[in-house]
Write a protein that holds these residues in place. Structure first.
Motif, PDB file in Angstrom:
ATOM      1  N   UNK A  77      34.294  42.270  36.437  1.00 57.46           N
ATOM      2  CA  UNK A  77      35.590  41.666  36.756  1.00 57.46           C
ATOM      3  C   UNK A  77      36.507  42.578  37.579  1.00 57.46           C
ATOM      4  N   UNK A  78      36.312  43.895  37.494  1.00 60.23           N
ATOM      5  CA  UNK A  78      37.110  44.817  38.303  1.00 60.23           C
ATOM      6  C   UNK A  78      36.241  45.633  39.239  1.00 60.23           C
ATOM      7  N   UNK A  79      35.116  45.060  39.638  1.00 59.06           N
ATOM      8  CA  UNK A  79      34.312  45.708  40.669  1.00 59.06           C
ATOM      9  C   UNK A  79      35.209  45.861  41.906  1.00 59.06           C
ATOM     10  N   UNK A  80      35.300  47.068  42.481  1.00 54.13           N
ATOM     11  CA  UNK A  80      36.330  47.306  43.496  1.00 54.13           C
ATOM     12  C   UNK A  80      36.031  46.716  44.876  1.00 54.13           C
ATOM     13  N   UNK A  81      36.047  45.418  44.941  1.00 57.66           N
ATOM     14  CA  UNK A  81      35.986  44.648  46.191  1.00 57.66           C
ATOM     15  C   UNK A  81      36.695  43.336  45.904  1.00 57.66           C
ATOM     16  N   UNK A  82      37.631  42.914  46.748  1.00 53.75           N
ATOM     17  CA  UNK A  82      38.405  41.706  46.430  1.00 53.75           C
ATOM     18  C   UNK A  82      37.553  40.458  46.256  1.00 53.75           C
ATOM     19  N   UNK A  83      36.490  40.310  47.028  1.00 51.15           N
ATOM     20  CA  UNK A  83      35.639  39.133  46.875  1.00 51.15           C
ATOM     21  C   UNK A  83      34.886  39.150  45.556  1.00 51.15           C
ATOM     22  N   UNK A  84      34.547  40.337  45.070  1.00 46.81           N
ATOM     23  CA  UNK A  84      33.845  40.435  43.788  1.00 46.81           C
ATOM     24  C   UNK A  84      34.783  40.044  42.647  1.00 46.81           C
ATOM     25  N   UNK A  85      36.018  40.497  42.724  1.00 47.85           N
ATOM     26  CA  UNK A  85      36.989  40.143  41.694  1.00 47.85           C
ATOM     27  C   UNK A  85      37.313  38.647  41.753  1.00 47.85           C
ATOM     28  N   UNK A  86      37.422  38.123  42.968  1.00 48.28           N
ATOM     29  CA  UNK A  86      37.689  36.692  43.108  1.00 48.28           C
ATOM     30  C   UNK A  86      36.527  35.869  42.566  1.00 48.28           C
ATOM     31  N   UNK A  87      35.298  36.324  42.803  1.00 43.71           N
ATOM     32  CA  UNK A  87      34.122  35.628  42.287  1.00 43.71           C
ATOM     33  C   UNK A  87      34.142  35.596  40.760  1.00 43.71           C
ATOM     34  N   UNK A  88      34.528  36.706  40.147  1.00 43.62           N
ATOM     35  CA  UNK A  88      34.640  36.746  38.691  1.00 43.62           C
ATOM     36  C   UNK A  88      35.640  35.704  38.195  1.00 43.62           C
ATOM     37  N   UNK A  89      36.752  35.568  38.895  1.00 40.45           N
ATOM     38  CA  UNK A  89      37.769  34.591  38.490  1.00 40.45           C
ATOM     39  C   UNK A  89      37.295  33.160  38.707  1.00 40.45           C
ATOM     40  N   UNK A  90      36.533  32.933  39.775  1.00 43.32           N
ATOM     41  CA  UNK A  90      35.958  31.607  40.004  1.00 43.32           C
ATOM     42  C   UNK A  90      35.020  31.225  38.857  1.00 43.32           C
TER      43      UNK A  90
END
Length: 247
Positions: free
Chosen positions: A137-150
């Motif tokens: 959830x806090x992997x340091x890339x905005x798309x990775x964090x957004x994917x977690x939220x999706x």
């Protein structure tokens, strides 16, 4: 020093309990880097695996003149499909959301978020997913964090959501102290022995030719390529995952 090498080790046989599994990758190559060994083990055990690609992958080389955005997307999606086949996964069953690379929506009010979360939920239900693999959830890339939220939004709409395992990609290189798990996250980390799937994982990573030297999009001097130092993390016989801690 990151604490990952202190996590307990689970044997390869752990995968047998995961059941039908869906891997959600923010970009083409994250599936191979973050959990390619686990995916290979699942297929070796005869467990069904299905894949979701979130972004269109076009921003690794945005200044290429030889390859338009549409052409870059086609190359990267083809690499994604090839990598899946090398891991033993039926690429024809994949879901490609095609969200903008670098701008994956991260909140319900952002365009495309609700639709993507609904598609994810439908895909998980269609394939009776017992486990979903998603970036930390806090992997340091905005798309990775957004994917977690999706994925979080998709699971929230399911009466019996699948088990969630979170994998690492950029945390290996870029994690700040605040990016690492805390007690408030309610997760426990473990290392999975993926030695039996490591050769397949390495072949799947190499299938993403546009992201490794010498690359495919050769006319963008500022384009992205995976550094050898980064790739070294994914040559180890272990993968790191987080899951909800047992009460």
């Amino acid at each position: 020093m990151l604490p990952f090498d202190k996590y307990p080790v689970r044997p390869a046989g752990f995968v047998a309990a995961l059941g039908p599994t869906v891997v959600v990758a923010p970009h083409p190559d994250d599936e191979a880097l973050g959990c390619g060994g686990l995916l290979a083990l699942l297929r070796q055990a005869g467990v069904p695996v299905f894949a979701v690609l979130v972004s269109d992958g076009t921003m690794s080389h945005p200044n290429s003149a030889l390859f338009s955005a549409a052409a870059r997307r086609a190359v990267r999606e083809a690499e994604f499909r090839h990598a899946l086949t090398l891991l033993g996964i039926d690429e024809t069953e994949s879901l490609l959301l095609g969200l903008p690379d670098g701008r994956v929506p991260a909140a319900a009010h952002e365009p495309g978020f609700a639709e993507a979360a609904a598609q994810l939920r439908d895909f998980l239900e269609k394939h009776a997913a017992a486990t979903v693999l998603v970036p930390w959830r806090r992997d340091p890339h905005p798309d990775h964090r957004a994917t977690s939220l999706l994925v979080q939004a998709a699971l929230a709409g399911m009466p019996q959501p699948p088990r969630r395992l979170e994998y690492l990609v950029w945390a290996w290189e870029r994690a700040a102290p605040d990016d690492l798990p805390t007690a408030a996250d309610g997760v426990q980390g473990f290392r999975l022995n993926v030695e039996a799937g490591l050769r397949q994982k390495q072949r799947a990573i190499a299938a993403h030719r546009s992201q490794v030297a010498p690359g495919v999009f050769t006319d963008d001097a500022d384009g992205f390529l995976l550094a050898n130092e980064m790739l070294a993390h994914f040559a180890a016989p272990y993968e790191v995952f987080f899951e909800a801690a047992t009460p």
